[in-house]
Each structure stands twice: as structure tokens, then as C-alpha cells.
Design a protein around this motif. Sequence first.
Motif, PDB file in Angstrom:
ATOM      1  N   SER A 296       0.824  -1.205   0.000  1.00 20.82           N
ATOM      2  CA  SER A 296       0.000   0.000   0.000  1.00 20.82           C
ATOM      3  C   SER A 296       0.857   1.253   0.000  1.00 20.82           C
ATOM      4  O   SER A 296       0.568   2.221  -0.718  1.00 20.82           O
ATOM      5  CB  SER A 296      -0.942  -0.015   1.195  1.00 20.82           C
ATOM      6  OG  SER A 296      -1.707   1.170   1.242  1.00 20.82           O
ATOM      7  N   LYS A 297       1.917   1.246   0.816  1.00 19.72           N
ATOM      8  CA  LYS A 297       2.810   2.388   0.863  1.00 19.72           C
ATOM      9  C   LYS A 297       3.504   2.604  -0.472  1.00 19.72           C
ATOM     10  O   LYS A 297       3.688   3.738  -0.937  1.00 19.72           O
ATOM     11  CB  LYS A 297       3.845   2.205   1.977  1.00 19.72           C
ATOM     12  CG  LYS A 297       3.292   2.358   3.376  1.00 19.72           C
ATOM     13  CD  LYS A 297       4.372   2.205   4.406  1.00 19.72           C
ATOM     14  CE  LYS A 297       3.817   2.407   5.823  1.00 19.72           C
ATOM     15  NZ  LYS A 297       4.880   2.229   6.848  1.00 19.72           N
ATOM     16  N   LYS A 299       2.417   1.804  -3.443  1.00 16.90           N
ATOM     17  CA  LYS A 299       1.462   2.356  -4.411  1.00 16.90           C
ATOM     18  C   LYS A 299       1.248   3.845  -4.212  1.00 16.90           C
ATOM     19  O   LYS A 299       1.118   4.615  -5.155  1.00 16.90           O
ATOM     20  CB  LYS A 299       0.134   1.614  -4.299  1.00 16.90           C
ATOM     21  CG  LYS A 299       0.163   0.207  -4.924  1.00 16.90           C
ATOM     22  CD  LYS A 299      -1.221  -0.414  -4.874  1.00 16.90           C
ATOM     23  CE  LYS A 299      -1.220  -1.760  -5.578  1.00 16.90           C
ATOM     24  NZ  LYS A 299      -2.556  -2.383  -5.574  1.00 16.90           N
ATOM     25  N   ARG A 300       1.200   4.275  -2.922  1.00 18.02           N
ATOM     26  CA  ARG A 300       1.001   5.688  -2.643  1.00 18.02           C
ATOM     27  C   ARG A 300       2.188   6.516  -3.115  1.00 18.02           C
ATOM     28  O   ARG A 300       2.034   7.625  -3.615  1.00 18.02           O
ATOM     29  CB  ARG A 300       0.784   5.904  -1.139  1.00 18.02           C
ATOM     30  CG  ARG A 300      -0.628   5.488  -0.688  1.00 18.02           C
ATOM     31  CD  ARG A 300      -0.973   6.142   0.640  1.00 18.02           C
ATOM     32  NE  ARG A 300      -0.053   5.712   1.703  1.00 18.02           N
ATOM     33  CZ  ARG A 300      -0.278   4.692   2.481  1.00 18.02           C
ATOM     34  NH1 ARG A 300      -1.375   3.941   2.330  1.00 18.02           N
ATOM     35  NH2 ARG A 300       0.582   4.385   3.426  1.00 18.02           N
TER      36      ARG A 300
END
Length: 302
Positions: A296-297, A299-300
Motif C-alpha cells: 500500500s505504501k 502504491k502511494r
Amino acid sequence: MKNNFKKVLCGILVAVFATVSFGASVSAASMSMSPLVQDLILNPGETVTDTFTISNPGTSTDDLEFVVEVRPFSADENGEVYYGEKESWNQMIDWTTIDVNEGILAPNNSVSIEYTISVPEDAPAGGQYMAIVVSSKVNDDEGSGTVNLGESIGMAYLVFAEVSGNVDLKGEIIENDVPSLVFSGGIKASTTIKNTGNVYGTAKYTMKVFPLFSDEEVFTNEENPETGRIINGATRRHETVWAETPTFGIFNVEYTAEFAGASQTITKMVIVCPIWLMFIVIFGIMILIFWLIARSKAKRKQ
């Protein structure tokens, strides 16, 4: 009150207390006794005579020198019999006389011991209990002839009597439990019952186990349920175990405890999983969570 209690292992397992769970013996060299437990119905004012037999089986060439005495007994929460101070349910020891207090038995010989119970006219109704203890006679180091009633050299004949009259058998099922998660030792159900009446009774424990998505039993003791005798005033804890529980599985368990007309049933889904597998699963879940967070990190940042 339990100082210097002489414990004996339960001889009828299930018994004793029959199957009864109160039982009656500790190991004794070259000694056997029959029977180990007796049930009697007594009426105020009557006299009852009965017998039991002591044998020297001849497993050694030594004579068996023995002594006989009457003792009060009770049972702890696990159903184990112990000798202690006289309680209201042990008055029968004062009503009892024995025709032989000591003797010598050669190998391969036996003797019948007669005891007489003279019930008083004002005997209280309800349960009365006593143990007739037969022990090897052992001289002390100084040769004074004292008797050693050690735990390892005696046997006990347990007498459970019901004095007729206002007899009231009742009890309370305090706890009835099946754990939801089992790591080892098999699926185990436990019950705690208190006898709140004035006479002994027998509890019955039944367990049935089914696979999660099936009605076909993989274990049941319904045809031969475990039982346990509980004396008045006593609280007893009992465990029923499915010894052949597989290492892993999910099951539906139905467990019923019954005593003195009261019945309580618990139904529960139980997961059986070894502790090492549980750690692997938890570790795997943690790795998955960390991976998802890292992804998730990433992708951000993109």
C-alpha cells in the motif's frame, strides 16, 4: 482439617464413586481384598452384619501380618478418597464393631472379616460412610511393635450406607464447559456438581462428537456413559476426554451432565489445532499484513 490425610486411589472408577468413582485401594504387597465397595440400606434401630475377604495371594513366601481399623472418609473435588476428621456423615464408625482386629495370613490363604453395624433409634436419615482399612503390620526400627499404616501398604473397604427416613437427594450443576480451542490432550469436557442433599447420588456424563458438516458421530459414550458418585455435602469436578482426538480438525461437541434429576447440555464448535501450527498460522498472517502495508505504501509513493 486435611492435615495428615491418608489418600487412597479410587478403586471403582466409575466409579467409584458400577461404575462408581469412589474407589478403594492403595497398593499393598501380597494383599488383596474383596469386595472393595459396599452399598447398604439401614433402618434406625436395626442391626446389620456383613463380611469382606482379605487374601494373601502368595506372590511372595512371606506371611501377611495385618491390622484392621474403621476410619471416617470423604472425597475431594476430584473424587479422590481421603481419611480425615469425623464429619456428620461418618457417624456410622461409632455404630460399627469388627470381629477381627489383626491377624496373620500365610501365602495363598484368605480370611473373612465380619463387621456389625448397630444403628441407633435416633440415627439421622441420609448418607453415612466409613472405610474399613486393612494395612500390613510393620515394626519400627527399634522393634517396639508399633504399626505403620503407610499409604503404600494398605487397602480400604468402603461402605456407603443410606439410613432410611427423610432422605433428600438434590444437587446443583455449578459448571458445565467445553473449550472452543484445543491445542493438545484431546477434546475435554468438564463439569462441577455440588450435592446439596443429605444422601449420596451418582452423576452421569455423556459426550457426543460430530464432524463440522456431518451428523455421523465420530465419538460417543452414550451407551456406556461415565458416572461418578458424589456424597452429600461434597463438590465434585469431572472431566470426560475423547482420547483419540485427531491432531487437527473442527468438530461439533454435545456434552450433557445429569445429577439428582437435574440435567444440563452444552453444544459447541471446537477447533483442534496443535500449538506449533497455530504459531505458523499467526506468523503467516503477520507476514501477509506487513506485505499488504508495504504494498500500500509503495502504491502511494507511485
